[in-house]
Design an enzyme around this catalytic site. Structure first.
Site, PDB file in Angstrom:
ATOM      1  N   SER A  74      92.528  89.847 104.063  1.00 14.62           N
ATOM      2  CA  SER A  74      92.943  91.222 102.971  1.00 14.62           C
ATOM      3  C   SER A  74      92.542  91.725 102.596  1.00 14.62           C
ATOM      4  O   SER A  74      91.498  92.161 102.919  1.00 14.62           O
ATOM      5  CB  SER A  74      92.865  89.893 101.852  1.00 14.62           C
ATOM      6  OG  SER A  74      93.987  90.791 100.740  1.00 14.62           O
ATOM      7  N   TYR A  82      88.690  84.135  95.565  1.00 10.72           N
ATOM      8  CA  TYR A  82      89.634  84.848  96.935  1.00 10.72           C
ATOM      9  C   TYR A  82      88.459  85.738  97.574  1.00 10.72           C
ATOM     10  O   TYR A  82      88.936  85.671  98.851  1.00 10.72           O
ATOM     11  CB  TYR A  82      91.135  84.736  96.117  1.00 10.72           C
ATOM     12  CG  TYR A  82      92.173  85.253  97.157  1.00 10.72           C
ATOM     13  CD1 TYR A  82      92.628  84.730  98.079  1.00 10.72           C
ATOM     14  CD2 TYR A  82      91.941  86.447  97.297  1.00 10.72           C
ATOM     15  CE1 TYR A  82      93.325  84.949  99.572  1.00 10.72           C
ATOM     16  CE2 TYR A  82      93.426  87.317  98.744  1.00 10.72           C
ATOM     17  CZ  TYR A  82      93.354  85.868  99.425  1.00 10.72           C
ATOM     18  OH  TYR A  82      94.468  86.230 100.167  1.00 10.72           O
TER      19      TYR A  82
HETATM   20  N1  LIG Z   1     100.908  87.804 100.488  1.00  8.44           N
HETATM   21  C1  LIG Z   1     100.281  88.119 100.602  1.00  8.44           C
HETATM   22  O1  LIG Z   1      99.792  89.443  99.477  1.00  8.44           O
HETATM   23  C2  LIG Z   1      98.953  88.486 100.572  1.00  8.44           C
HETATM   24  C3  LIG Z   1      98.011  89.867 101.175  1.00  8.44           C
HETATM   25  C4  LIG Z   1      97.142  89.447 101.643  1.00  8.44           C
HETATM   26  C5  LIG Z   1      96.622  88.469 102.936  1.00  8.44           C
HETATM   27  N2  LIG Z   1      97.188  87.411 102.941  1.00  8.44           N
HETATM   28  C6  LIG Z   1      97.250  86.225 103.484  1.00  8.44           C
HETATM   29  O2  LIG Z   1      97.841  86.133 104.470  1.00  8.44           O
HETATM   30  C7  LIG Z   1      98.098  85.153 105.134  1.00  8.44           C
HETATM   31  C8  LIG Z   1      99.329  84.518 104.975  1.00  8.44           C
HETATM   32  O3  LIG Z   1     100.037  84.783 103.739  1.00  8.44           O
HETATM   33  P1  LIG Z   1     101.239  84.567 103.000  1.00  8.44           P
HETATM   34  O4  LIG Z   1     101.595  85.785 102.127  1.00  8.44           O
HETATM   35  O5  LIG Z   1     102.303  84.375 104.287  1.00  8.44           O
HETATM   36  O6  LIG Z   1     101.787  82.941 102.064  1.00  8.44           O
HETATM   37  P2  LIG Z   1     102.324  82.075 102.254  1.00  8.44           P
HETATM   38  O7  LIG Z   1     103.597  81.989 102.742  1.00  8.44           O
HETATM   39  O8  LIG Z   1     102.325  81.109 101.355  1.00  8.44           O
HETATM   40  O9  LIG Z   1     102.219  81.405 103.672  1.00  8.44           O
HETATM   41  C9  LIG Z   1     100.921  80.695 103.997  1.00  8.44           C
HETATM   42  C10 LIG Z   1     101.258  79.691 105.613  1.00  8.44           C
HETATM   43  O10 LIG Z   1      99.785  78.955 105.557  1.00  8.44           O
HETATM   44  C11 LIG Z   1     100.254  77.566 105.570  1.00  8.44           C
HETATM   45  N3  LIG Z   1      98.586  76.649 105.188  1.00  8.44           N
HETATM   46  C12 LIG Z   1      98.277  76.759 103.904  1.00  8.44           C
HETATM   47  N4  LIG Z   1      97.711  75.679 103.604  1.00  8.44           N
HETATM   48  C13 LIG Z   1      97.429  75.152 105.145  1.00  8.44           C
HETATM   49  C14 LIG Z   1      96.503  73.798 105.876  1.00  8.44           C
HETATM   50  N5  LIG Z   1      95.862  73.103 104.614  1.00  8.44           N
HETATM   51  N6  LIG Z   1      96.757  73.908 106.594  1.00  8.44           N
HETATM   52  C15 LIG Z   1      97.577  74.508 107.982  1.00  8.44           C
HETATM   53  N7  LIG Z   1      98.249  76.007 107.619  1.00  8.44           N
HETATM   54  C16 LIG Z   1      98.395  75.521 106.200  1.00  8.44           C
HETATM   55  C17 LIG Z   1     101.273  77.638 104.769  1.00  8.44           C
HETATM   56  O11 LIG Z   1     101.857  76.129 105.437  1.00  8.44           O
HETATM   57  P3  LIG Z   1     102.220  74.693 105.043  1.00  8.44           P
HETATM   58  O12 LIG Z   1     102.252  74.964 103.715  1.00  8.44           O
HETATM   59  O13 LIG Z   1     103.501  74.573 105.559  1.00  8.44           O
HETATM   60  O14 LIG Z   1     101.007  74.179 105.630  1.00  8.44           O
HETATM   61  C18 LIG Z   1     101.735  78.765 105.172  1.00  8.44           C
HETATM   62  O15 LIG Z   1     102.756  78.553 106.581  1.00  8.44           O
HETATM   63  C19 LIG Z   1      96.519  84.526 103.892  1.00  8.44           C
HETATM   64  O16 LIG Z   1      95.821  83.892 104.895  1.00  8.44           O
HETATM   65  C20 LIG Z   1      96.745  85.347 103.085  1.00  8.44           C
HETATM   66  O17 LIG Z   1      95.483  84.971 102.185  1.00  8.44           O
HETATM   67  C21 LIG Z   1      98.542  87.541 102.159  1.00  8.44           C
END
Ligand SMILES: NC(=O)c1ccc[n+]([C@@H]2O[C@H](COP(=O)([O-])OP(=O)(O)OC[C@H]3O[C@@H](n4cnc5c(N)ncnc54)[C@H](OP(=O)(O)O)[C@@H]3O)[C@@H](O)[C@H]2O)c1
Length: 256
Positions: free
Chosen positions: A151, A164
């Site tokens: 991130s 975080y």
């Molecule tokens: N959105 C942003 O603004 C942003 C910015 C920077 C970085 N990121 C990073 O991008 C990545 C993906 O996030 P996203 O934005 O796509 O959010 P999201 O839509 O909430 O997706 C998160 C994913 O992680 C999975 N997950 C969570 N806990 C888990 C566990 N214990 N075991 C297996 N899977 C798990 C969830 O699946 P289940 O709940 O089905 O398990 C979901 O598929 C993260 O690492 C986040 O830190 C996001």
């Protein structure tokens, strides 16, 4: 599927494929020819995506797993290899972001972030590594990819996101050390550092924290999950001699 897609004959495992960036990335890698293993806890969401991908002519398997359980993470990687025959790409994407001041924070939120963002990622990386080394040594591309999703928070510390920040800085440190360790054997370790992306991620925060996040990004056109999927696809489709070590990608209007 067009003939000679860049990831033909390749197998990719994406963690957190049930929503957001992981879902978009799995869709994109499948469109580029990879057989995909979809890992997360919400099996219904994974199955819906797998059905869609199979309908488009791709190979997809779903693996319901909580990556914070070491045995489950290891079993997920093994199942992908058993069912799809190999592993060329791991996208370590599963993550949670629970923000707010340190003094007020429920410690359980910190534990969850460290477990998912750090331990989950480490378990999957460790389990995948022998397979990635084998793919780099003997596979058609002559290389293999481990993409860790960090991130902007892994580069820039802000008040209100201390733990975080800590987890994503850990991802950056681990990625660079591992990169140095395996790059001579053609396993490329890459870091993707998104800014604000429109996904479910922020929705898990306490209401008062969610309000602060919403206010911060109210006037910003956020990235789409597909924008990050594009970056991942770019990384893993480079020729063997090109390693894209790091991509920092923000919405144009995001200053910090
Ligand atoms: N959105 C942003 O603004 C942003 C910015 C920077 C970085 N990121 C990073 O991008 C990545 C993906 O996030 P996203 O934005 O796509 O959010 P999201 O839509 O909430 O997706 C998160 C994913 O992680 C999975 N997950 C969570 N806990 C888990 C566990 N214990 N075991 C297996 N899977 C798990 C969830 O699946 P289940 O709940 O089905 O398990 C979901 O598929 C993260 O690492 C986040 O830190 C996001």
């Amino acid at each position: 599927m067009p003939a000679n897609s860049p990831l033909d004959q390749s197998v990719a495992l994406v963690t957190g494929a049930s929503s957001g960036i992981g879902e978009a990335t799995a869709r994109r890698l499948a469109a580029d020819g990879a057989a995909v293993a979809l890992v997360a806890r919400r099996a219904d969401r994974l199955e819906a995506l797998a059905e869609e991908l199979r309908g488009a002519g791709s190979t997809a398997v779903t693996i319901e797993a909580d990556v914070t359980e070491r045995a489950a993470a290891e079993a997920a990687v093994q199942r992908a290899v058993d069912e799809l025959g190999r592993l060329d790409v791991l996208v370590n994407n599963a993550g949670v972001m629970l923000l707010g001041p340190i003094a007020d924070a429920p410690v359980e939120e910190w534990e969850r972030m460290v477990q998912v963002n750090v331990f989950g990622l480490l378990y999957c990386a460790k389990a995948a590594l022998p397979h990635l080394l084998e793919a780099a040594g003997s596979g058609p591309r002559g290389t293999a990819d481990l993409v860790n999703v960090s991130s902007v928070a892994g580069r820039q510390v802000r008040m209100g996101s201390g733990v975080y920040n800590a987890t994503k800085h850990a991802v950056g440190a681990f990625s660079e050390s591992l990169r140095q360790e395996v790059t001579g054997r053609h396993v490329r370790v890459s870091l993707v550092e998104p800014g604000a992306v429109a996904t479910e991620l922020a929705g898990h925060n306490r209401p008062e924290v969610l309000d602060t996040i919403k206010r911060r990004f109210a006037d910003i056109e956020r990235l789409e999950a597909d924008d990050i999927a594009d970056a991942v696809a770019y990384i893993v489709t480079r020729p063997r001699h090109v390693a894209v070590n790091e991509i920092l990608i923000r919405p144009t209007q995001q200053e910090q």
